[in-house]
Scaffold this motif. Sequence first.
Motif, short mmCIF file in Angstrom:
data_model
loop_
_atom_site.label_atom_id
_atom_site.label_comp_id
_atom_site.label_asym_id
_atom_site.label_seq_id
_atom_site.Cartn_x
_atom_site.Cartn_y
_atom_site.Cartn_z
N ALA A 21 0.82 -1.21 0.00
CA ALA A 21 0.00 0.00 0.00
C ALA A 21 0.85 1.27 0.00
CB ALA A 21 -0.93 0.00 1.22
N GLY A 22 2.17 1.10 0.01
CA GLY A 22 3.08 2.24 0.02
C GLY A 22 3.21 2.93 1.36
N ASN A 23 2.77 2.26 2.43
CA ASN A 23 2.82 2.85 3.77
C ASN A 23 4.06 2.34 4.49
OD1 ASN A 23 2.35 3.90 6.30
ND2 ASN A 23 0.18 3.34 6.34
N THR A 24 5.19 2.94 4.19
CA THR A 24 6.46 2.48 4.75
C THR A 24 6.51 2.65 6.26
OG1 THR A 24 7.54 3.13 2.69
CG2 THR A 24 8.97 2.66 4.56
N GLY A 25 5.97 3.75 6.76
CA GLY A 25 5.99 3.97 8.20
C GLY A 25 5.24 2.88 8.95
N ARG A 26 4.09 2.49 8.41
CA ARG A 26 3.32 1.42 9.03
C ARG A 26 4.08 0.10 8.97
NH1 ARG A 26 -0.30 0.48 12.91
NH2 ARG A 26 -1.59 -1.34 12.49
N ALA A 27 4.76 -0.13 7.84
CA ALA A 27 5.54 -1.36 7.69
C ALA A 27 6.67 -1.42 8.71
CB ALA A 27 6.10 -1.46 6.28
N VAL A 28 7.32 -0.29 8.96
CA VAL A 28 8.39 -0.24 9.96
C VAL A 28 7.83 -0.54 11.34
CG1 VAL A 28 10.04 1.28 11.13
CG2 VAL A 28 9.86 1.33 8.64
N TYR A 29 6.67 0.03 11.65
CA TYR A 29 6.03 -0.23 12.94
C TYR A 29 5.72 -1.73 13.10
CZ TYR A 29 2.21 -0.62 16.30
OH TYR A 29 1.41 -1.03 17.33
N LEU A 30 5.14 -2.33 12.06
CA LEU A 30 4.79 -3.75 12.12
C LEU A 30 6.03 -4.63 12.21
CD1 LEU A 30 1.92 -3.68 9.49
CD2 LEU A 30 1.65 -4.17 11.93
N SER A 31 7.09 -4.21 11.55
CA SER A 31 8.36 -4.95 11.64
C SER A 31 8.87 -4.94 13.08
CB SER A 31 9.40 -4.31 10.71
OG SER A 31 10.65 -4.94 10.86
N GLY A 32 8.74 -3.79 13.73
CA GLY A 32 9.14 -3.72 15.14
C GLY A 32 8.28 -4.60 16.01
N GLU A 33 6.96 -4.63 15.74
CA GLU A 33 6.06 -5.50 16.49
C GLU A 33 6.43 -6.97 16.33
OE1 GLU A 33 2.85 -4.66 18.41
OE2 GLU A 33 4.47 -3.22 18.70
N PHE A 34 6.92 -7.33 15.16
CA PHE A 34 7.37 -8.70 14.90
C PHE A 34 8.51 -9.07 15.86
CE2 PHE A 34 10.41 -11.52 12.76
CZ PHE A 34 9.60 -12.57 12.33
N HIS A 35 9.45 -8.16 16.04
CA HIS A 35 10.59 -8.41 16.93
C HIS A 35 10.13 -8.50 18.38
CE1 HIS A 35 14.19 -7.89 14.23
NE2 HIS A 35 13.20 -7.50 13.44
N VAL A 36 9.20 -7.65 18.77
CA VAL A 36 8.67 -7.71 20.13
C VAL A 36 7.93 -9.03 20.35
CG1 VAL A 36 7.06 -6.66 21.78
CG2 VAL A 36 8.50 -5.20 20.35
N ALA A 37 7.21 -9.49 19.34
CA ALA A 37 6.49 -10.76 19.45
C ALA A 37 7.44 -11.93 19.68
CB ALA A 37 5.66 -11.00 18.19
N ASP A 74 9.31 -15.78 26.22
CA ASP A 74 8.86 -15.78 27.61
C ASP A 74 9.93 -15.19 28.53
OD1 ASP A 74 7.02 -16.17 29.63
OD2 ASP A 74 7.68 -18.20 30.05
N GLN A 75 10.47 -14.04 28.09
CA GLN A 75 11.48 -13.33 28.87
C GLN A 75 10.96 -11.91 29.11
OE1 GLN A 75 14.77 -13.81 26.14
NE2 GLN A 75 15.46 -15.69 27.15
N THR A 76 10.17 -11.76 30.15
CA THR A 76 9.42 -10.51 30.36
C THR A 76 10.33 -9.30 30.48
OG1 THR A 76 7.71 -11.78 31.49
CG2 THR A 76 7.68 -9.39 31.79
N THR A 77 11.38 -9.40 31.26
CA THR A 77 12.28 -8.26 31.45
C THR A 77 12.97 -7.88 30.15
OG1 THR A 77 12.68 -8.90 33.75
CG2 THR A 77 14.26 -7.40 32.74
N ILE A 78 13.46 -8.89 29.43
CA ILE A 78 14.15 -8.62 28.16
C ILE A 78 13.14 -8.09 27.13
CG2 ILE A 78 15.38 -9.70 26.23
CD1 ILE A 78 16.74 -11.51 28.27
N GLU A 79 11.93 -8.61 27.15
CA GLU A 79 10.89 -8.10 26.24
C GLU A 79 10.68 -6.61 26.45
OE1 GLU A 79 6.06 -8.26 25.78
OE2 GLU A 79 7.06 -9.97 26.74
#
Length: 230
Positions: free
Chosen positions: A126-142, A148-153
């Motif tokens: 959709a050409g929404n690079t900012g949203r893609a960057v946000y979702l990429s970050g969410e992938f890493h947090v997931a 199951d490392q709450t502090t490191i998360e």
Amino acid sequence: MSVTAPERAHSATIEGVAAKIELAILDHRLAPGTKLTEDELASIYGIGRTIVRAALQSLTHKGLVETQRNRGAFVAKPSIREAREVFEARALLEPRTAQSAAERARPSDVRLLHRHIKQEHAALDAGNTGRAVYLSGEFHVAIARIADQTTIEHFIYQLIARSSLIIALYWRRRDALCESHAHHALVDAIANGDGARAEELMTSHLVDLRSCLDLSDSPAAPKTLREALA
């Protein structure tokens, strides 16, 4: 002492406003350096300045907002030195976290990661690079959550939030998001329970991300506050 209903509602309003501003920052709708005027935010959200001030204070604690004496609040603007430190810290934490995720992942976790990738590619299409960057970050947090490392998360979330600001300032290869298949390979390793491979892939992925930063470029001028939050 029990919390009253009005107090709960007040707290929920602060958290809700803070969450909306945070998402706008991580989505790159609010660029680093954007001035966050209390009066304008109060007008945009139809709330009082006291709530706005509390929401901005919450985001300051997260490192997403900076308050300058006699000037007000601004979206944080990480320096080149901070950019290097953030990616060095990610390189220390995330590879081992990916290994742990591979050792603990359930089929439902793997499906969740695939959904993240699908949403990221939809944003790119959709050409929404900012949203893609946000979702990429969410992938890493997931991945950290699956490990199951709450502090490191918690640490990884903060680092990735800073990374979003850093990418908005110093990213030099927008097409690199489209080129990278690192997330697919990571999910495959996690699904196969291959911790060593997941660790290796995360290490190389972070090196690739770091190589896409141009730490000599000047940041683009931010949008107005109302344009970004409309």
